[in-house]
Enzyme design. Structure first.
Site, mmCIF file in Angstrom:
data_model
loop_
_atom_site.group_PDB
_atom_site.id
_atom_site.type_symbol
_atom_site.label_atom_id
_atom_site.label_comp_id
_atom_site.label_asym_id
_atom_site.label_seq_id
_atom_site.Cartn_x
_atom_site.Cartn_y
_atom_site.Cartn_z
ATOM 1 N N THR A 138 0.832 -1.244 0.027
ATOM 2 C CA THR A 138 0.012 -0.004 0.139
ATOM 3 C C THR A 138 0.854 1.231 0.096
ATOM 4 O OG1 THR A 138 -1.585 -1.142 1.359
ATOM 5 C CG2 THR A 138 -1.766 1.278 1.396
ATOM 6 N N GLY A 177 2.773 -2.984 8.187
ATOM 7 C CA GLY A 177 3.035 -3.002 9.682
ATOM 8 C C GLY A 177 4.603 -3.690 9.692
ATOM 9 N N GLY A 401 -23.060 1.203 30.821
ATOM 10 C CA GLY A 401 -22.123 2.048 30.903
ATOM 11 C C GLY A 401 -20.841 1.501 31.012
ATOM 12 N N GLU A 424 -6.558 -6.408 3.731
ATOM 13 C CA GLU A 424 -6.867 -7.579 2.735
ATOM 14 C C GLU A 424 -8.156 -7.673 1.938
ATOM 15 O OE1 GLU A 424 -5.046 -10.318 2.084
ATOM 16 O OE2 GLU A 424 -3.273 -9.279 3.399
HETATM 17 C C1 LIG Z 1 -4.168 -1.517 10.559
HETATM 18 C C2 LIG Z 1 -3.792 -1.629 8.923
HETATM 19 C C3 LIG Z 1 -2.740 -2.360 8.486
HETATM 20 C C4 LIG Z 1 -2.322 -2.498 7.389
HETATM 21 N N1 LIG Z 1 -1.305 -3.285 6.862
HETATM 22 C C5 LIG Z 1 -0.765 -3.184 5.773
HETATM 23 C C6 LIG Z 1 0.495 -4.064 5.641
HETATM 24 O O1 LIG Z 1 1.252 -4.740 6.429
HETATM 25 N N2 LIG Z 1 0.943 -3.827 4.214
HETATM 26 C C7 LIG Z 1 0.463 -3.204 3.398
HETATM 27 O O2 LIG Z 1 0.748 -3.096 1.995
HETATM 28 N N3 LIG Z 1 -0.781 -2.347 3.494
HETATM 29 C C8 LIG Z 1 -1.446 -2.515 4.684
HETATM 30 N N4 LIG Z 1 -2.639 -1.931 4.982
HETATM 31 C C9 LIG Z 1 -3.254 -0.975 3.956
HETATM 32 C C10 LIG Z 1 -4.534 -1.610 3.668
HETATM 33 O O3 LIG Z 1 -4.360 -2.771 2.799
HETATM 34 C C11 LIG Z 1 -5.552 -0.713 2.625
HETATM 35 O O4 LIG Z 1 -5.874 0.314 3.574
HETATM 36 C C12 LIG Z 1 -6.586 -1.489 2.247
HETATM 37 O O5 LIG Z 1 -6.277 -2.142 0.927
HETATM 38 C C13 LIG Z 1 -7.733 -0.307 1.842
HETATM 39 O O6 LIG Z 1 -7.221 0.465 0.722
HETATM 40 P P1 LIG Z 1 -7.273 1.994 0.851
HETATM 41 O O7 LIG Z 1 -7.003 2.431 2.160
HETATM 42 O O8 LIG Z 1 -6.660 2.506 -0.372
HETATM 43 O O9 LIG Z 1 -8.888 2.311 0.714
HETATM 44 P P2 LIG Z 1 -9.616 2.988 -0.421
HETATM 45 O O10 LIG Z 1 -9.705 2.141 -1.659
HETATM 46 O O11 LIG Z 1 -9.107 4.336 -0.614
HETATM 47 O O12 LIG Z 1 -11.050 3.252 0.037
HETATM 48 C C14 LIG Z 1 -11.857 4.317 0.439
HETATM 49 C C15 LIG Z 1 -13.364 4.110 -0.055
HETATM 50 O O13 LIG Z 1 -13.428 4.031 -1.324
HETATM 51 C C16 LIG Z 1 -14.394 2.908 -1.748
HETATM 52 N N5 LIG Z 1 -13.887 2.165 -2.925
HETATM 53 C C17 LIG Z 1 -12.503 2.085 -3.484
HETATM 54 N N6 LIG Z 1 -12.736 1.418 -4.552
HETATM 55 C C18 LIG Z 1 -13.860 1.226 -4.925
HETATM 56 C C19 LIG Z 1 -14.475 0.989 -6.231
HETATM 57 N N7 LIG Z 1 -13.862 0.455 -7.067
HETATM 58 N N8 LIG Z 1 -15.835 0.668 -6.032
HETATM 59 C C20 LIG Z 1 -16.460 1.261 -4.959
HETATM 60 N N9 LIG Z 1 -15.884 1.705 -3.845
HETATM 61 C C21 LIG Z 1 -14.722 1.735 -3.725
HETATM 62 C C22 LIG Z 1 -14.153 1.843 -0.294
HETATM 63 O O14 LIG Z 1 -15.098 1.173 -0.308
HETATM 64 C C23 LIG Z 1 -13.754 2.878 0.738
HETATM 65 O O15 LIG Z 1 -15.219 3.199 0.926
HETATM 66 C C24 LIG Z 1 -3.149 -1.691 6.386
HETATM 67 C C25 LIG Z 1 -4.311 -1.020 6.725
HETATM 68 C C26 LIG Z 1 -4.527 -0.891 7.867
HETATM 69 C C27 LIG Z 1 -5.664 0.018 8.424
HETATM 70 C C1 LIG Z 2 -19.224 8.385 29.762
HETATM 71 C C2 LIG Z 2 -20.461 8.355 30.721
HETATM 72 C C3 LIG Z 2 -20.673 9.455 31.359
HETATM 73 C C4 LIG Z 2 -21.647 9.451 32.592
HETATM 74 N N1 LIG Z 2 -21.939 10.352 33.167
HETATM 75 C C5 LIG Z 2 -22.672 10.294 34.472
HETATM 76 C C6 LIG Z 2 -22.889 11.131 35.419
HETATM 77 O O1 LIG Z 2 -22.329 12.522 35.039
HETATM 78 N N2 LIG Z 2 -23.673 11.248 36.422
HETATM 79 C C7 LIG Z 2 -24.271 9.778 36.646
HETATM 80 O O2 LIG Z 2 -25.066 9.864 37.711
HETATM 81 N N3 LIG Z 2 -24.279 8.968 35.581
HETATM 82 C C8 LIG Z 2 -23.535 8.803 34.613
HETATM 83 N N4 LIG Z 2 -23.222 8.103 33.532
HETATM 84 C C9 LIG Z 2 -24.018 6.534 33.897
HETATM 85 C C10 LIG Z 2 -25.095 6.450 32.899
HETATM 86 O O3 LIG Z 2 -26.226 7.382 33.287
HETATM 87 C C11 LIG Z 2 -25.606 4.981 32.960
HETATM 88 O O4 LIG Z 2 -24.528 4.137 32.457
HETATM 89 C C12 LIG Z 2 -26.499 4.651 32.143
HETATM 90 O O5 LIG Z 2 -27.802 5.182 32.832
HETATM 91 C C13 LIG Z 2 -26.895 3.272 31.818
HETATM 92 O O6 LIG Z 2 -27.199 2.641 32.982
HETATM 93 P P1 LIG Z 2 -26.095 1.271 33.231
HETATM 94 O O7 LIG Z 2 -24.841 1.618 32.840
HETATM 95 O O8 LIG Z 2 -26.579 0.679 34.539
HETATM 96 O O9 LIG Z 2 -26.632 0.117 32.000
HETATM 97 P P2 LIG Z 2 -27.740 -1.162 32.415
HETATM 98 O O10 LIG Z 2 -29.008 -0.800 32.829
HETATM 99 O O11 LIG Z 2 -26.720 -2.126 33.301
HETATM 100 O O12 LIG Z 2 -27.695 -1.727 30.810
HETATM 101 C C14 LIG Z 2 -26.982 -3.111 30.648
HETATM 102 C C15 LIG Z 2 -27.871 -3.730 29.390
HETATM 103 O O13 LIG Z 2 -29.115 -4.051 30.064
HETATM 104 C C16 LIG Z 2 -30.259 -3.503 29.256
HETATM 105 N N5 LIG Z 2 -31.239 -3.314 30.167
HETATM 106 C C17 LIG Z 2 -31.347 -2.838 31.596
HETATM 107 N N6 LIG Z 2 -32.565 -2.611 31.775
HETATM 108 C C18 LIG Z 2 -33.226 -2.887 30.898
HETATM 109 C C19 LIG Z 2 -35.001 -3.121 30.825
HETATM 110 N N7 LIG Z 2 -35.711 -2.963 31.747
HETATM 111 N N8 LIG Z 2 -35.383 -3.999 29.948
HETATM 112 C C20 LIG Z 2 -34.450 -4.386 28.901
HETATM 113 N N9 LIG Z 2 -33.144 -4.195 28.993
HETATM 114 C C21 LIG Z 2 -32.603 -3.510 29.696
HETATM 115 C C22 LIG Z 2 -29.522 -2.568 28.730
HETATM 116 O O14 LIG Z 2 -30.338 -2.370 27.487
HETATM 117 C C23 LIG Z 2 -28.341 -2.906 28.322
HETATM 118 O O15 LIG Z 2 -28.183 -3.388 27.234
HETATM 119 C C24 LIG Z 2 -22.144 8.218 32.605
HETATM 120 C C25 LIG Z 2 -22.040 7.079 32.043
HETATM 121 C C26 LIG Z 2 -20.980 7.087 30.868
HETATM 122 C C27 LIG Z 2 -20.817 5.853 29.904
#
Ligand SMILES: Cc1cc2nc3c(=O)[nH]c(=O)nc-3n(C[C@H](O)[C@H](O)[C@H](O)COP(=O)(O)OP(=O)(O)OC[C@H]3O[C@@H](n4cnc5c(N)ncnc54)[C@H](O)[C@@H]3O)c2cc1C
Ligand SMILES: Cc1cc2nc3c(=O)[nH]c(=O)nc-3n(C[C@H](O)[C@H](O)[C@H](O)COP(=O)(O)OP(=O)(O)OC[C@H]3O[C@@H](n4cnc5c(N)ncnc54)[C@H](O)[C@@H]3O)c2cc1C
Ligand SMILES: [Ca+2]
Lengths: 664, 664
Positions: A138, A177, A401, A424
Site C-alpha cells: 500500500t 506493519g 455504561g 486484505e
Molecule cells: C491497520 C492496517 C494495517 C495494514 N497493514 C498493511 C500492510 O502490512 N501492508 C500493506 O501493504 N498495506 C497494509 N494496509 C493497507 C490496507 O491494505 C489498505 O488500507 C486497504 O487495502 C484499503 O485500501 P485504501 O486504504 O486505499 O482504501 P480506499 O480504496 O481508498 O477506500 C476508500 C473508500 O473507497 C471505496 N472504494 C474504493 N474503490 C472502490 C470501487 N472500485 N468501487 C466502490 N468503492 C470503492 C471503499 O469502499 C472505501 O469506502 C493496512 C491498513 C490498515 C488499516
Molecule cells: C461516559 C459516561 C458518562 C456518564 N456520566 C454520568 C454522570 O455524570 N452522572 C451519573 O449519575 N451517571 C453518569 N453515567 C452513567 C449512565 O447514566 C449509566 O451508565 C446509564 O444510565 C446506563 O445505565 P447502566 O450502565 O446501569 O446500564 P444497564 O442498565 O446495566 O444496561 C445493561 C444492559 O441491560 C439492558 N437493560 C437494562 N434494563 C433493561 C430493561 N428494563 N429492559 C430491557 N433491557 C434492559 C440495557 O439495554 C443494556 O443492554 C455516565 C455513563 C457514561 C458511560
C-alpha cells in the site's frame, strides 16, 4: 471470597456436555489440546501481562511489545514448540506486532512468489529471524487499486540491478506493519520497468536497514505513520512510511517465480501458472474468517457473562432484581451474535478444507473451481468481518455504561479489530467482486455449463424462481430444508433481478456502476446462504457429546431466522415467503431464544478462553465483577495523587476568582 | 502551494446558495453569527490546540484539560460573553470536561429541584465557579434503574441533619463526570429515610472536598474510575467513584422544591407539580438530539471531502482515477448519512419548540401533552444517537485505511460519542418506554380520547389500516404525502399488531416482556415517522436562498426512501406498499444520489466547521490531504529517534541469535 464461582448457578443449568462442545469449537481433540496448553502457558506467565496497555504512552507501549515479542520467541525456542504451537502462542499473546507481518506476510510472499533458489536463500534467514521482514504494498495514494501503485523498479542492464524509486509523494509506502521501526527487509511492490516499458506491479525483496546499527540504508527514509484508533490496540504495531531515492538492489531480488527479467533485461513468463497467487489469497482469507469467529466469540463471552451478573429492575419486595440476560431485547441482540460466532467458526473450518482442495487441484493444473473459490472467500471475508466489527460494538453496548471502560476489554477489542474490514480487501470492494462473479454465472446459465461449489444452487435457478415456501407453522422453520430453500431462492432471485436490470444498459460497465448498491446486496444474500448452508452441513455430520448437537441446531436456526427477519424485505419482495411465514419465523426465533437462555453461559464457556485472553473485568469466568471493577479503578495514573496535577495552577485560581492574574 | 483550494472544482459545481444554507443549518442569522464568531475565536487561539490529544498520557491529558477549561473561563469573563456565547465557546473547545457537568447537570438540577431559597444560596456560587459541582446519580450496581439506588440519606432529627452513607460496595457512586478529581460539590441521589421509612430516591447537595486544600472531606472516598474508550476522547473527563461513610449534611441541603422534610422529620409534598422534572428531561434530550446532528455532520463532512479527494481505480491511459465519491456504493452509504444529519438538525429544532411549549403548558397546569412529549423525546434521543454512533463509524470506514489513523479525527469522534447511546437513558430502555406509550394509545383508541402531538396520526388508525400506497412510478415517491402516508401506515400497523399480540397474554406485563423485541421495532417505526414528518414540515415553511429548498427536498426524500428501503420488510409485511413500489423507491433513491453528488461538498461546507473543530487531516477544507498526512506522521513520539527505544535490548539479540542470554 476469592475463588467463589458467582456463575455456578448458571453453569448448572447447562443441558449439554461442555467439554465435548469445547472440542467441537476447537475443531478436534488435538486442536483443543494445543490451544488449551498454549493459552494457559501465556496466561500463567506474568511477562505476558497486558491489562496495563491502555495506560501506556506510545513509546512505552511499543517498547513493551518489542520485549514481549522477543520473550515469546525465546520461549518458542526454549520449549522447542512446533510451528502450530508457536502460532497459537503468538495468537494468545494477543498483541499486534511486527512478527505478525514477518510470519504472516513476508515469509508467505517469498514462499508463494519466490523461485526455489530465492526460497533457499531467504527463508532460512527469515525462519531464524536473522532478518525481519514486512509486506510493503500500500502507498499513500493507493490501497485498493494495487495496479495503480506508483513506486518504480527500473532495470539497469549496465549494473544488473533494479533501481527502486518513489517518484511522487503519493507513492510513499504507507501502512505496512512492522515497517516503521523494526523490519530489516521488505517485500516491496513496485512497477517493473525495463527499457522504458511498464510491465505492471511486481514484488522485490529489499533490505531497508543496516544489520549493524539498524539505521535505514542510504536513499531510504522510514518512519512510523502515527497513532491509530484506540487504547493499546494497534498502536503496538509500527505501521510505517517508506520512501526510496533511487535505491539499487541486485536483479535476483525480484521475486521471479511467475515472471523473470533476464540478464539482458528481457521480460519472460515462467511456466508456473499465475493463478497460484489465488491460492495464497484463499489461505489468508480463510484465516481472517476463522479469526472473525474468535474476535466475535470473545466479545460475546464477555457480554453474556456480564449479562448474567448484571441485574436491573424487576425486584419484588427487596428481592434480587432481574438478570439483564432475561430481557428479551437483550437476548434478541446477544444470542444472534452468539449464533454468528459459531456459524463463522464452522464456515472457517470449511474454508480450511476448501484451501487444501484448491491447492490439490492447482497442482493438477485444474483451475475450474478457482474463480468460485476466490469469490467465495472474498465474500466470506467481507461478511464475517463486517458482522464481527458491528457485533463487538453491540456487545459493548449490551454492557451498558461499564462497557465503556477499558477494563471491560471491549473498547480495545473493537479498536484492534475494525481495520480487518479494510485490509486484505476493503469489504465493499470485495462484495462487488462477488457480485461480478454472480452476474457472470447468471449470464452463462443458458450455456449448459453448471455452476460449481457454493454457487451450485444457481444451476437450479428455474426451480428456485418458482419456489414458494410451504411453511405453515412456526416449528416448520426448524426444518433445515425449509430454511435452505428460502435462502437459496432469495439469493438466486436477487442475482437474477440484478442481471435483468443490468441488461437494460447498453454499456454493461456503466450499468454495473449504476446498480452497484443493489449488486452488493445480492452478494450479501449469496454469502449469507453460504454461511447457513455450511452450518447445516456441519450438523449433518456425526457430533458426539450429550446435547451438543441439539444446542448447535438451535444456534443454526437462530442464525438463519435472525437474518431472515433482518432481511425480511428481501424475502418478501422476491416472493420467497409470505408475510405470515415471516411472522412465524419471528415467533420461532423468540422461542429459540428461550431455549438458548439456560445454556448461554455454558455455550460461551465452551470457547475455553482464559481470563488473561479475555482481559475483561466484566467477562471474568467467576462473575466476580464489582469488587474487581472497584479495584481496577484505583490503578489509573490519575489516582496516583488525591489532588490532581494542575489543580494549583488551573482550578484553585478559578475557585478563588483569581484567574485574571493566573498564568495560563 | 499553501492556500490552494484543491476542492474548488467541487465547490464550483454547487447548485445552491451556500451562505443561505449556512443560516438554515444554524437555525437563524443570529445563531449563525454567534456560532461563526465563537468557532473562529477558538480556532484562532493556540491555547485551544487539540491535535496532540491522542499522544498524551492520561495525566498530561487531564492536566491540559484543566488548563483549557480555566483559560476558556478566563476568556469568557474577559470578553464578557453572554450565556449563549459562552455555551458555544465551550462546545467549540470540543473537549469533555468537568465544566460540562457543572453547567449542564449540577446547576440545572438545583434550578429544577431546589427551592427559591436554595437557588439563591447556591446558584450565585456556582455561576461564579466558586464551587464546582457534579451530578452523582449512577452507582456501581445501578444505572438504568434509578429507583434501585442504594445510597442512603437518613434524617437525624437530633441534629437536624441527613447522614449520607454507602451501605454496600455496589452503592458506590460510579461514573459521575467531574467527580473523580475536580468537583467540590455534588448533587447526590440517595434513598431518603426518616424514622425507618424509605421514601425513595431524592437529591441532596453535598460538599465533597475542602475549599482550602481540595482534599475529600472526612468520611468521603473519591477517585477516578479509570481509562475509557479511545485516544483523548472521554479520558479528558474525571468520571469518578465516591463512597460515603456516614457523612452529615444540614437538612436544608436536600433539594426541596417538590417534597420536604420538616424539622420534625415529617415527609411532606409541596404544591409544585412533580411533573416539572419532565420539563428538564425534555430539555436535556433536546440538546442531545441537536448534538447528534452536530456529531454526525462532522463525520459526514470529513468523509465527504475525503471521498472527493480520494481517487481509486478507473484511470484511462494514465489519466486521473475516479473520485471514490462517484462510486454508487460510496454514495449509497454516505448520502443517507448526510441526509440524516440535516434531518436530525430539523427535528432538534422542533424539539426546542416543543420544550417551550411544554413549559408554557406546565405553568398553566396543563399536563395533557406531557406523556406524549416525554415519549417522543425519549424515542428521538434513542433513534438519533444510535444512528449517529453507527454513522460516525461508517464514515470512518468510508475513508478506507486512512480513516483508522487518529489524524483522520474519526476515531476520537466515535469514541467520544458512543456513550451518548448509554447515558441519559440506555437507548433500548428508552425504546421500550416509547413502546409502552404506544400500546397505551392503541388501547385507548376506542375511548374517543384523541391522541395528540406526534401520535395524532394514530387517531386516524382505521383509515391507516386500510391504506394502500398509490405510487405508480418512481417520481411519485418525491411526493411528501406519498412518503408520509406510507410511514404513518407502517408505524400504526406495527403498534396495532403489537397490541393485538399482547392481548393474547393473560398477564400483560409478561406479554410485554415476551414481545419486547417487536415492541422496540414498533417504537423505531414511530420515531422514524416523527423525523420524516418534521423534515417535511420544515419544507412547508418559507426557506430563502437560491436552490436551498430544492436541496433540502432532495435530502428529505433520501432520508425517507433510504429508510423505506432499509426497513422494506416492515412496509411489505404490513401491506403498506407492494414489492413493485418498494423497487420504484429504490430506483428513485439512486437518481436522488446523482442529484446530490454535485452539491455534496457545498452541503457539508454549509455546516461552517473550522478545520480546528473538525481536527481531521482527511476533512481539511482545502482538500490538501496527502502532504499533511505525511507531515502529521512525523510528529508521533515513536519518530523521536530513528532506532526505537528497546531495539538494543530486545530486537538486536533476536537478529543476532543471542536471545538465550538476553535479560527479558
Ligand atoms: C491497520 C492496517 C494495517 C495494514 N497493514 C498493511 C500492510 O502490512 N501492508 C500493506 O501493504 N498495506 C497494509 N494496509 C493497507 C490496507 O491494505 C489498505 O488500507 C486497504 O487495502 C484499503 O485500501 P485504501 O486504504 O486505499 O482504501 P480506499 O480504496 O481508498 O477506500 C476508500 C473508500 O473507497 C471505496 N472504494 C474504493 N474503490 C472502490 C470501487 N472500485 N468501487 C466502490 N468503492 C470503492 C471503499 O469502499 C472505501 O469506502 C493496512 C491498513 C490498515 C488499516
Ligand atoms: C461516559 C459516561 C458518562 C456518564 N456520566 C454520568 C454522570 O455524570 N452522572 C451519573 O449519575 N451517571 C453518569 N453515567 C452513567 C449512565 O447514566 C449509566 O451508565 C446509564 O444510565 C446506563 O445505565 P447502566 O450502565 O446501569 O446500564 P444497564 O442498565 O446495566 O444496561 C445493561 C444492559 O441491560 C439492558 N437493560 C437494562 N434494563 C433493561 C430493561 N428494563 N429492559 C430491557 N433491557 C434492559 C440495557 O439495554 C443494556 O443492554 C455516565 C455513563 C457514561 C458511560
Ligand atoms: Ca495513551
Amino acid at each position: 471470597m476469592e475463588g467463589e464461582d458467582h456463575l455456578a448457578f448458571e453453569r448448572n443449568k447447562a443441558q449439554f456436555d461442555v467439554d465435548a462442545m469445547k472440542i467441537v469449537w476447537a475443531g478436534s481433540s488435538h486442536a483443543f489440546e494445543v490451544t488449551d496448553r498454549m493459552s494457559r502457558l501465556v496466561a500463567s506467565d506474568p511477562a505476558f501481562r497486558k491489562d496495563n496497555r491502555p495506560m501506556l504512552g506510545r513509546k512505552e507501549l511499543f517498547k513493551s511489545t518489542l520485549k514481549k515479542a522477543a520473550y515469546a520467541w525465546k520461549r518458542i525456542i526454549e520449549l522447542r514448540l512446533t510451528e502450530e504451537e508457536a502460532g497459537k502462542l503468538r495468537s494468545f499473546v494477543d498483541e499486534p506486532a511486527f512478527t505478525d507481518l514477518h510470519w504472516g506476510m513476508f515469509i508467505p510472499a517469498i514462499k508463494g512468489q519466490g523461485t526455489e533458489e530465492q526460497q533457499q536463500k531467504w527463508l532460512p534467514l527469515a525462519h531464524k529471524m536473522q532478518i525481519i521482514g514486512c509486506y510493503a504494498q500500500t502507498e499513500l495514494g493507493h490501497g485498493s487499486n494495487v495496479q495503480g501503485l506508483e513506486t518504480t523498479a527500473t532495470f539497469d542492464p549496465k549494473t544488473d540491478e533494479f533501481v527502486i524509486h518513489s517518484p511522487t509523494l503519493t507513492s510513499s509506502k504507507w501502512w505496512p506493519g512492522g515497517l516503521g521501526k523494526v523490519s530489516t527487509h521488505a517485500v516491496v511492490y513496485a512497477r517493473l520497468i525495463t527499457d522504458g516499458k511498464d510491465h505492471g506491479v511486481h514484488g522485490f525483496i529489499v533490505q531497508l536497514r543496516s544489520l549493524d546499527d539498524h539505521l535505514p540504508l542510504p536513499g531510504i527514509t522510514i518512519g512510523d505513520i502515527g497513532m491509530k484508533f484506540g487504547n493499546g490496540a494497534y498502536n503496538t504495531m509500527d505501521n510505517g512510511v517508506l520512501r526510496f531515492e533511487h535505491v539499487r538492489i541486485p536483479r535476483n531480488q525480484m521475486l521471479m517465480r511467475v515472471s523473470q527479467i533476464t540478464r539482458e533485461g528481457k521480460y519472460v513468463q515462467s511456466n508456473v501458472p499465475r493463478q497460484l497467487v489465488y491460492g495464497t489469497m484463499v489461505y489468508v482469507r480463510q484465516t481472517i474468517v476463522s479469526d472473525a469467529s474468535t474476535a466475535l466469540s470473545r466479545a460475546v463471552c464477555i457480554a453474556t457473562r456480564y449479562s448474567a451478573v448484571r441485574r436491573q429492575f424487576g425486584a419484588n419486595n427487596g428481592g434480587l432484581e432481574t438478570q439483564v440476560i432475561d430481557y428479551k431485547t437483550q437476548q434478541a441482540r446477544l444470542f444472534p451474535l452468539l449464533a454468528s460466532a459459531y456459524a463463522f467458526r464452522f464456515v472457517g473450518e470449511w474454508l480450511k478444507w476448501l484451501y487444501t482442495d484448491v491447492m490439490k487441484r492447482l497442482q493438477a493444473n485444474d483451475f475450474s473451481t478457482l474463480p468460485e473459490a476466490h469469490a467465495c472467500t472474498a465474500g466470506l471475508k467481507s461478511l464475517t468481518t463486517s458482522a464481527t466489527a458491528d457485533g463487538i460494538e453491540e456487545c459493548r453496548k449490551l454492557c451498558g455504561g461499564h462497557g465503556y471502560l477499558c477494563s471491560s476489554g471491549l473498547p480495545e477489542l473493537f479498536a484492534v479489530y475494525v481495520p480487518t474490514c479494510t485490509y486484505e480487501g476493503d469489504n465493499i470492494v470485495l462484495l462487488l467482486q462477488v457480485a461480478r462473479h454472480l452476474v457472470k454465472i447468471v449470464s452463462k446459465l443458458g450455456s449448459g455449463k453448471k455452476p460449481v461449489g457454493t454457487a451450485a444452487y444457481m444451476g437450479r435457478v428455474e426451480q428456485l424462481m418458482e419456489f414458494r415456501s410451504d411453511v405453515q407453522k412456526a416449528e416448520d422453520w426448524l426444518n433445515p430444508n425449509a430454511v435452505l430453500a428460502a435462502f437459496e431462492a432469495r439469493a438466486a432471485r436477487k442475482s437474477v433481478a440484478c442481471a435483468k436490470n443490468l441488461s437494460k444498459f447498453t454499456n454493461p460497465e456503466e450499468g454495473f456502476q449504476e446498480l452497484s448498491a443493489d449488486l452488493a446486496e445480492a452478494a450479501v444474500a449469496h454469502c449469507q446462504l453460504i454461511v447457513v448452508s455450511k452450518f447445516i452441513e456441519k450438523l449433518q455430520q456425526d457430533i458426539p457429546g450429550k446435547g451438543v448437537k441439539q444446542q448447535l441446531e438451535i444456534l443454526c436456526s437462530i442464525y438463519a431466522l435472525f437474518h431472515l427477519h433482518k432481511h425480511l424485505g428481501d424475502f418478501l419482495s422476491t416472493g420467497c415467503i409470505t408475510p405470515k411465514q415471516g411472522s412465524l419465523a419471528n415467533d420461532q426465533l423468540r422461542s429459540l431464544y428461550s431455549q438458548v437462555r439456560p445454556n448461554a453461559i455454558a455455550l460461551v464457556d465452551s470457547f475455553n478462553y482464559t481470563d488473561h485472553y479475555l482481559s475483561s473485568v466484566l467477562g471474568r469466568y467467576d462473575g466476580n465483577v464489582y469488587p474487581k471493577l472497584y479495584e481496577e479503578a484505583w490503578k489509573d495514573p490519575l489516582n496516583d495523587s488525591v489532588v490532581p496535577d494542575g489543580f494549583e495552577e488551573y482550578v484553585r485560581p478559578m475557585l478563588k476568582q483569581q484567574l485574571r492574574n493566573a498564568r495560563l
